[in-house]
Design an enzyme around this catalytic site. Structure first.
Site, short mmCIF file in Angstrom:
data_model
loop_
_atom_site.label_atom_id
_atom_site.label_comp_id
_atom_site.label_asym_id
_atom_site.label_seq_id
_atom_site.Cartn_x
_atom_site.Cartn_y
_atom_site.Cartn_z
N LYS A 51 60.28 -29.02 20.41
CA LYS A 51 58.99 -28.95 19.72
C LYS A 51 59.13 -29.13 18.21
CE LYS A 51 56.55 -26.57 23.39
NZ LYS A 51 57.61 -26.66 24.40
N GLU A 77 61.78 -15.65 25.44
CA GLU A 77 62.47 -16.64 26.26
C GLU A 77 63.98 -16.51 26.12
OE1 GLU A 77 62.49 -21.45 27.22
OE2 GLU A 77 61.48 -20.71 25.41
N CYS A 98 49.83 -23.72 28.94
CA CYS A 98 50.91 -24.62 28.52
C CYS A 98 51.95 -24.85 29.61
CB CYS A 98 51.57 -24.09 27.26
SG CYS A 98 50.40 -23.78 25.93
#
Length: 600
Positions: free
Chosen positions: A521, A500, A346
């Site tokens: 997203k 993250e 990704c």
């Protein structure tokens, strides 16, 4: 200003008590046992009898400074270290008068606690109008000009009098001859996403808080445990010549549509390089994708089993290879410089952009189309992701909380599989300026790392992410304190979002509260290899328009995130305090890629 480290200037037995009448020049003296414990020492420069009962002693900090005179009773008790100093080597130094100095970004101010023989000099650098001790590891609130000026003012408090403060003007600009890298700018944008065809549809959908996630109601999805996906809402055959579309896998179709938009948005002729007056050998393509045309191979295998070898199309092989997207963009615009394909899960789209930046920086190309494309909403891959328990099981709803993809939200439970493509048109700055091109922003740098942790799960420590971010910022010629905004990867997986968030807190330090973060997203689903390309387009638009799209999907953020996540409505991008925007992409297997864009 920070206190000296807790270290004894001399070993414990080296201290002893004397009377003032016993001190001589060169003695290292503390005015009291408490002062010695606080590492506050002076060197006796000379002594002079004042009266039969008193002495006037001139003292100077052991690391340099101005003199102070003390009148002592001869019988006064003082603490002396068993260590003599050479008075001729103790410099007489005066702090800079910061009241009269014009302060500029890039200036440095050094502060030395001169009364501590083992002190180390602290350096503060001015950046964005404030002073930082460490531009890459912000760990405290930066100082304002007024606070710094007060250090060296006459009559400053005792703590500041102990410091020797010096101003160092910013260094002159380096000679252009020593700069070997060309500046790269973004001059065109293209996208096709679940929010619609074109950059305009993408941007407006992000600002409106809409999502493009839909129910997968085709019979091929009927038996799957998860039947939601983020599909492009148009028939791609209507956007391309039908005969040519038949010879391309879906990922390549998406790539060509988005790349052409970026090409035309940059002011070039849609017919290609030659018609645009470009040398085709100086133009390149760089595309990130994960599986490319693997669905074509799956279909070919099914045809083989159902109908035999003669039923397998001769186009199966060229339509299967992941590099078809890059080759079709190259064919469509007659780009002969290079056509490269990047496959790093990704992170593919972001790494493809980074590689193109370097190809332009170092003179291999003048222009490049770079981004990502992916079409993976197929029954087999949906079933595989569902088996991994990676997909969200939330139901579709209405409004900003109706998306099953919920980045950073407390109730997130996985990503939504999607498709799309996003491209940047990159050029060397001199090439863009020479033709009068509009510049969205600078493509300033990028960074990579690998977790080396697990084939699918992220490293919960976030160390790999931290490394990629720091490398990207440094590659951009900037510092962490320059970061103005982060477009997070945030797939809405439980562990990935926390890793993250933790890494961003670690990198941004005390500045984490001033850096707004968004994650897209919830609008788009996870576009896999295309995610980095599409989100880079959004990051460039954020810089260009000065507006941050909101994160949608979660009414309540996870308590463990602890970031300034933009939710509810768009937010104005801060004007001062930095000029860098990060676009993060992380993938299965520990692939980490970070793109840095700078205000143009």
């Amino acid at each position: 200003m920070h206190s000296a480290p807790d270290a004894t200037p001399v070993p414990a037995p080296a201290r002893h008590t004397v009377t003032a009448a016993e001190v001589i020049p060169g003695d290292l003296l503390a005015l009291s046992p408490e002062a010695a414990a606080e590492h506050t020492w002076y060197v006796v420069m000379h002594t002079l009898p004042e009266t039969p009962d008193t002495l006037r002693v001139t003292l100077r900090p052991p690391l340099g400074g101005t003199d102070r005179a003390e009148l002592f009773d001869r019988c006064r008790t003082l603490t002396v270290a068993d260590r003599r100093m050479d008075t001729a080597r103790i410099p007489y130094a005066v702090s800079s008068d910061l009241r009269t100095v014009a302060l500029h970004d890039g200036d440095r101010v050094t502060a030395l606690r001169a009364v501590d023989p083992l002190a180390t000099e602290e350096t503060y650098t001015r950046r964005w109008g404030v002073w930082h001790r460490d531009l890459d590891h912000p760990a405290e609130t930066p100082l304002q000009d007024a606070e710094l000026r007060a250090w060296a003012e006459p009559g400053a408090d005792q703590e500041h009098q102990e410091y020797l403060v010096r101003h160092h003007a910013r260094p002159g600009r380096e000679s252009a001859v020593t700069e070997r890298r060309r500046r790269v700018v973004v001059t065109g944008l293209g996208a096709i996403t679940p929010l619609g065809v074109g950059v305009g549809e993408l941007w407006q959908g992000l600002l409106d808080g809409r999502h493009g996630i839909r129910a997968l109601d085709g019979p091929e999805f009927a038996e799957l445990p998860v039947r939601t996906g983020a599909l492009v809402p148009v028939d791609l055959a209507e956007l391309l010549p039908r005969q040519r579309a038949r010879r391309m896998n879906r990922s390549a179709q998406l790539a060509l549509i988005a790349a052409r938009e970026a090409w035309q948005d940059g002011g070039f002729d849609p017919a290609g390089t030659r018609e645009s007056g470009l040398d085709p050998d100086r133009v390149g393509v760089s595309v990130g994708t994960i599986i490319g045309g693997a669905p074509v191979l799956v279909d070919g295998d099914r045809q083989l089993r159902d109908k035999g070898p003669r039923a397998v199309s001769p186009l199966t092989t060229p339509m299967t290879v992941p590099s078809q997207a890059a080759s079709q963009v190259s064919l469509g615009l007659h780009i002969t410089g290079e056509a490269r394909t990047v496959t790093s899960a990704c992170a593919s789209g972001t790494e493809a952009i980074g590689q193109a930046i370097d190809r332009i920086r170092y003179g291999h190309l003048d222009v490049a189309l770079a981004g990502g494309a992916e079409a993976v909403v197929t029954p087999a891959l949906m079933a595989a992701f569902a088996s991994m328990r990676a997909l969200s099981t939330h139901e579709l709803g209405t409004g900003v909380y109706g998306t099953p993809s919920r980045p950073f939200a407390k109730d997130r439970d996985g990503f939504v599989n999607g498709e799309g493509a996003g491209f940047l048109l990159l050029e060397s700055e001199e090439h863009a300026r020479a033709r009068g091109a509009r510049v969205y922003c600078e493509a300033a740098g990028w960074g990579l790392s690998a977790d080396a942790h697990h084939m699918a799960a992220p490293d919960p420590s976030g160390r790999g992410i931290t490394l990629a971010v720091r490398r990207a910022v440094r590659d951009a010629g900037g510092y962490v304190v320059d970061v103005l905004h982060v477009n997070a990867h945030a797939t809405a997986t439980v562990d990935g979002d926390l890793a993250e968030a933790g890494a961003l807190r670690d990198v941004l330090g005390a500045g984490v509260g001033r850096v707004p973060v968004t994650a897209l997203k919830g609008h788009l689903g996870h576009l896999q290899g295309a995610a980095g390309g599409v989100e880079a387009v959004a990051a460039a638009l954020t810089l260009h328009h000065g507006v941050i799209p909101p994160t949608i999907g979660g009414e309540e953020l996870d308590d463990g995130v602890e970031l300034d996540v933009v939710t509810g409505a768009p937010r104005v991008l801060p004007v001062g305090g930095g000029d860098l925007v990060l676009s993060n992409s992380f993938g299965f297997g520990g692939h980490n890629a970070v793109l840095v864009l700078r205000r143009g």
